[in-house]
Design an enzyme around this catalytic site. Structure first.
Site, PDB file in Angstrom:
ATOM      1  N   GLU A 113      43.081  40.552  47.184  1.00 45.89           N
ATOM      2  CA  GLU A 113      42.238  39.431  47.207  1.00 45.89           C
ATOM      3  C   GLU A 113      41.418  38.978  46.448  1.00 45.89           C
ATOM      4  O   GLU A 113      40.993  38.087  46.309  1.00 45.89           O
ATOM      5  CB  GLU A 113      41.874  39.281  48.811  1.00 45.89           C
ATOM      6  CG  GLU A 113      42.421  38.740  49.812  1.00 45.89           C
ATOM      7  CD  GLU A 113      42.894  37.240  49.647  1.00 45.89           C
ATOM      8  OE1 GLU A 113      41.960  36.497  49.301  1.00 45.89           O
ATOM      9  OE2 GLU A 113      43.998  36.906  49.532  1.00 45.89           O
TER      10      GLU A 113
ATOM     11  N   HIS B 256      41.627  39.423  43.221  1.00 43.37           N
ATOM     12  CA  HIS B 256      42.174  38.959  42.020  1.00 43.37           C
ATOM     13  C   HIS B 256      42.476  37.347  42.433  1.00 43.37           C
ATOM     14  O   HIS B 256      42.265  36.449  41.495  1.00 43.37           O
ATOM     15  CB  HIS B 256      43.489  39.376  41.700  1.00 43.37           C
ATOM     16  CG  HIS B 256      43.532  40.793  41.111  1.00 43.37           C
ATOM     17  ND1 HIS B 256      44.046  42.079  41.917  1.00 43.37           N
ATOM     18  CD2 HIS B 256      42.840  41.384  40.101  1.00 43.37           C
ATOM     19  CE1 HIS B 256      43.651  42.935  41.258  1.00 43.37           C
ATOM     20  NE2 HIS B 256      42.929  42.521  40.019  1.00 43.37           N
TER      21      HIS B 256
HETATM   22  P1  AMP Z   1      41.605  44.220  37.261  1.00 48.53           P
HETATM   23  O1  AMP Z   1      43.074  44.059  37.408  1.00 48.53           O
HETATM   24  O2  AMP Z   1      40.870  45.438  38.021  1.00 48.53           O
HETATM   25  O3  AMP Z   1      41.227  44.620  35.709  1.00 48.53           O
HETATM   26  O4  AMP Z   1      40.687  43.248  37.491  1.00 48.53           O
HETATM   27  C1  AMP Z   1      41.062  41.917  37.076  1.00 48.53           C
HETATM   28  C2  AMP Z   1      39.937  40.959  37.375  1.00 48.53           C
HETATM   29  O5  AMP Z   1      39.582  41.039  38.761  1.00 48.53           O
HETATM   30  C3  AMP Z   1      38.621  41.490  36.744  1.00 48.53           C
HETATM   31  O6  AMP Z   1      37.763  40.310  36.311  1.00 48.53           O
HETATM   32  C4  AMP Z   1      37.851  42.005  38.002  1.00 48.53           C
HETATM   33  O7  AMP Z   1      36.724  41.992  37.916  1.00 48.53           O
HETATM   34  C5  AMP Z   1      38.568  41.098  39.169  1.00 48.53           C
HETATM   35  N1  AMP Z   1      38.412  41.853  40.253  1.00 48.53           N
HETATM   36  C6  AMP Z   1      38.829  43.152  40.606  1.00 48.53           C
HETATM   37  N2  AMP Z   1      38.434  43.449  42.077  1.00 48.53           N
HETATM   38  C7  AMP Z   1      37.584  42.404  42.285  1.00 48.53           C
HETATM   39  C8  AMP Z   1      37.085  42.076  43.678  1.00 48.53           C
HETATM   40  N3  AMP Z   1      37.016  43.231  44.588  1.00 48.53           N
HETATM   41  N4  AMP Z   1      36.247  41.125  43.522  1.00 48.53           N
HETATM   42  C9  AMP Z   1      36.139  40.145  42.731  1.00 48.53           C
HETATM   43  N5  AMP Z   1      36.881  40.224  41.519  1.00 48.53           N
HETATM   44  C10 AMP Z   1      37.640  41.390  41.387  1.00 48.53           C
END
Ligand code: AMP
Length: 583
Positions: free
Chosen positions: A331, A333
């Protein structure tokens, strides 16, 4: 001054609807209304109607002659009026000075109190038309009452005399009280007027037909709160919501209706999720249906692109927003994806587990890779045009790049101190993906606050000309920040991991007591978390530099950030803190 003993001479300043009605009732209980001021034609007419034979006087005369001054002027006029009258020496010892503005307590009347008057704040929680029909409404109506301790009985007696039910409020709660009441009453008027407007466009329909339903809903909401919710959002009926949005988009000339529908349906879905009426997936579908119009039907899959060449061909000249991820989508993402859909006509999601940002001994090999499931959830959003999911060879055809970006000192603290080179690798791939997707905007999560700050810095320092948008952290219902790495947690670890979000919440709750208290409150929660939680850092930093805030910025926003290993899983969390600073 008054004909009968024990009665007060009441003067009304600003004979608006409230003033005229309250004075009328006081007159009915035996008090004398010695004069009323009113400049507009409407006020004068109300005085003639509700207060017959009461002389229309200048404001100063009313105050000079009255034992009880009723100040019923518009909220914003109250403070200057009171200080002006005090400066002219018009208030006097023992005089009752009463105002009816919802948002103020008695502090606004301080200049009158300093002159010896007794300040009282009484706000009828009722709406007035300024006619005699209001009088019946006053009976049993709640009144918010604020007064200094010794004067409280006078305020209570006055309200009872008016037929109201006093509710004592402290000074500091007035604005919050008034915001809640205005939201419930004034915005309800807007909502109903908007719905009537839509009905009025249908031939042969009387907009009044919404009355019985709206009244039943209001009744249900007042008595049962969220439990009274029914309708497509509460059922997770995303298709219906999408059609509603489409129908309202077509309704020319009422743009505020569409904006309100979206905002309220979004709030409704989020509340239904929080209160357990909706589960994740239908809530997510509803949210997507709200944001997704007009790109595509919910469920239509985005195009999967594997190569740089195909990506170049697929991009269109439309305004484009990109969301970069490592997959294993959740969620958090999807919130970024929906934001992207609001920002642009074309939405690209990249999925790439970037080896450059993983250090030796980190979880590069076991990081969850779930492309099919990711494509399915992106399809459900109905807003994603392209998914760019290249292989490592496609991204780095010549092996590890020899020229990379350096995050500099900002990348060496917090996460960077524990994960050397992580941010250099992150910035290198973000830079590369920005070149490949050429977006107008790119959305990043506040969850990775240091990453977001560094990307903003890179874009500014290198003049990259793309709008970087931050999106708040999305959490599990129990508070845990959503993360692809949460799947690593065993049940006891999952429970222990709550220490991070609880520590952030404790820090936020301590904000008013200053930065020291914020850190202590958060630290106490972490210390009590038990052996499964090994804290790497807990820090309060400037959110744009990631360094300790400068003393002169003490009043500005700061970021409380935490990293801990729970079992074998490294987790992070953060919260924005509005500290008053320590002088
Ligand atoms: P990642 O796949 O972990 O590299 O995250 C991809 C993007 O999704 C990054 O900009 C993260 O900061 C964002 N993201 C990951 N988890 C969350 C979350 N719980 N709430 C908001 N954004 C998130």
């Amino acid at each position: 001054m008054t004909a009968r003993p024990g009665r007060l001479g009441v003067g009304v300043v600003g004979a608006g609807r409230v003033g005229a009605v309250l004075a009328h009732v006081l007159r009915g209980t035996g008090h004398a209304v010695i004069g009323a001021s009113g400049v507009s034609d409407a006020s004068r007419e109300r005085i003639a109607q509700l207060l017959p034979d009461v002389p229309v006087l200048e404001v100063e005369q009313v105050v000079e002659r009255a034992e009880l001054v009723l100040l019923t002027v518009p909220d914003d006029a109250l403070r200057p009026l009171v200080s002006g009258l005090a400066a002219l020496g018009r208030f006097r010892e023992g005089q009752l000075v009463v105002h009816t503005a919802g948002r103020f307590g008695t502090e606004v009347l301080a200049p009158a109190r300093d002159a010896g008057a007794i300040p009282l704040a009484i706000h009828p929680a009722m709406t007035f038309s300024g006619t005699e029909t209001d009088i019946a409404r006053l009976v049993g109506a709640p009144f918010a009452v604020t007064a200094e301790e010794g004067a409280l009985p006078i305020a209570l007696a006055l309200v009872v005399e008016l037929g109201g039910e006093p509710v004592v409020l402290p000074e500091h709660a007035r604005v919050r009280y008034h915001a809640a009441m205005s939201h419930a009453s004034n915005h309800l008027v807007t909502l109903i007027a908007q719905a009537r407007g839509a009905l009025a466009t249908i031939d042969g329909v009387d907009p009044g037909m919404l009355g019985p339903l709206a009244q039943a809903s209001l009744d249900g909401a007042v008595h049962r709160g969220d439990a009274a919710l029914t309708g497509p959002v509460s059922r997770g009926d995303a298709g219906t919501v999408a059609e509603h949005v489409a129908a309202l988009v077509e309704l020319d000339g009422q743009p505020d209706l569409l904006a309100s529908y979206r905002a309220l349906a979004r709030a409704t879905a989020q509340r239904a999720l929080r209160t357990g009426r909706l589960t994740d997936t239908p809530a997510s579908d509803v949210l997507s249906a709200l944001d997704g119009y007009p790109p595509r039907a919910v469920g239509e899959p985005p195009r999967l692109i594997r190569s740089v060449a195909d990506l170049r061909d697929a991009l269109t000249p439309r305004r484009r927003a990109v969301v970069m991820t490592m997959g294993a989508l959740h969620e958090g993402h999807l919130a970024l994806v929906r934001r992207a859909a609001q920002l642009a006509k074309e939405v690209v999601v990249t999925i790439f587990v970037n080896p450059l940002q993983f250090g030796a001994g980190e979880d590069l090999e076991r990081y969850p890779r779930t492309l099919d499931a990711d494509l399915a959830v992106l399809a459900r959003t109905g807003v994603v045009d392209l998914v760019f999911a290249p292989s490592v060879e496609e991204m780095y055809p010549d092996g590890e790049p020899r020229v990379t970006l350096s995050a500099g000192p900002m990348g060496e603290v917090l996460e960077g101190a524990s994960r050397p080179g992580h941010f250099d690798g992150m910035l290198t791939v973000v830079n590369k993906l920005l070149h490949l997707t050429r977006p107008d905007a790119s959305v990043f999560g506040q969850k990775d606050a240091q990453q977001l700050a560094l990307v903003r810095r890179m874009v500014a320092d290198l003049d990259m000309g793309v709008e970087i948008v931050g999106e708040p952290i999305v959490r599990e219902p129990d508070g845990l920040a959503r993360s692809s790495r949460n799947v690593y947690l065993s049940a006891p670890e999952r429970q222990a991991a709550l220490a991070l979000s609880r520590a952030m919440a404790a820090g936020v709750a301590a904000a008013a007591a200053g930065p020291g208290a914020v850190l202590t409150a958060a630290r106490d929660v972490l210390d009590a978390a038990g052996p499964l939680v090994e804290v790497d850092y807990l820090a309060l930093v400037d959110p744009s530099t990631m360094r300790a805030p400068e003393a002169r910025d003490a009043a500005a926003e700061t970021l409380l950030a935490v990293a801990a290993t729970v079992g074998r899983t490294r987790l992070i969390d953060n919260a924005v803190i509005d500290c008053p600073g320590e002088e």
